[in-house]
Design a protein around this motif. Sequence first.
Motif, PDB file in Angstrom:
ATOM      1  N   PHE A  52      -4.973  -2.773  -8.502  1.00  0.00           N
ATOM      2  CA  PHE A  52      -5.566  -1.814  -7.575  1.00  0.00           C
ATOM      3  C   PHE A  52      -5.063  -2.043  -6.154  1.00  0.00           C
ATOM      4  O   PHE A  52      -4.739  -1.088  -5.434  1.00  0.00           O
ATOM      5  N   LEU A  53      -4.994  -3.303  -5.729  1.00  0.00           N
ATOM      6  CA  LEU A  53      -4.468  -3.601  -4.395  1.00  0.00           C
ATOM      7  C   LEU A  53      -3.008  -3.180  -4.283  1.00  0.00           C
ATOM      8  O   LEU A  53      -2.562  -2.705  -3.240  1.00  0.00           O
ATOM      9  N   GLY A  54      -2.253  -3.334  -5.366  1.00  0.00           N
ATOM     10  CA  GLY A  54      -0.875  -2.846  -5.388  1.00  0.00           C
ATOM     11  C   GLY A  54      -0.816  -1.341  -5.220  1.00  0.00           C
ATOM     12  O   GLY A  54       0.031  -0.809  -4.505  1.00  0.00           O
ATOM     13  N   HIS A  55      -1.742  -0.646  -5.875  1.00  0.00           N
ATOM     14  CA  HIS A  55      -1.824   0.812  -5.743  1.00  0.00           C
ATOM     15  C   HIS A  55      -2.156   1.195  -4.301  1.00  0.00           C
ATOM     16  O   HIS A  55      -1.571   2.130  -3.747  1.00  0.00           O
ATOM     17  N   LEU A  56      -3.088   0.458  -3.683  1.00  0.00           N
ATOM     18  CA  LEU A  56      -3.415   0.729  -2.286  1.00  0.00           C
ATOM     19  C   LEU A  56      -2.196   0.514  -1.387  1.00  0.00           C
ATOM     20  O   LEU A  56      -1.982   1.263  -0.434  1.00  0.00           O
ATOM     21  N   PHE A  57      -1.402  -0.500  -1.703  1.00  0.00           N
ATOM     22  CA  PHE A  57      -0.201  -0.756  -0.909  1.00  0.00           C
ATOM     23  C   PHE A  57       0.771   0.425  -1.003  1.00  0.00           C
ATOM     24  O   PHE A  57       1.354   0.844  -0.002  1.00  0.00           O
TER      25      PHE A  57
END
Length: 133
Positions: A52-57
């Motif tokens: 999810f944090l990768g998606h936010l990035f």
Amino acid sequence: MTNLLVGNGVNIKHGGYCFSNADIVLRGLKSLESDDFPKHIIMDEPISVKYFLGHLFVEIINTLSGANDRYAVLTVGKESLADFKRKYNDKKSLKMTDIGFEDYYLIYDIICNKNRLGNPKRYNIRTIIELTF
């Protein structure tokens, strides 16, 4: 009132350079792989938080290009977005650790608006992000 203490609501219990943004983000990402990660409290599958944090990035890159401008709907959101762009638009390349952990919350709010994600899911996911950092 004699004194007023102002903070961002995040308690950081480390000293020296351990409170730098890169260290906070790296510590959060590494904690997701730890055997003692509190899965029973935060999330059964911590790897999902990392994805999810990768998606936010990825959405940070889209946001810097202006693709998500219309999803910053409140005045404070628009001002925060303008400040966010001033901080990061001049960078030639970005890594996950270059982005302030507080800026991930801004992007999260913009993405929630974009995808019409409401409470309680919006609140629960934000809490997971906070606990990770």
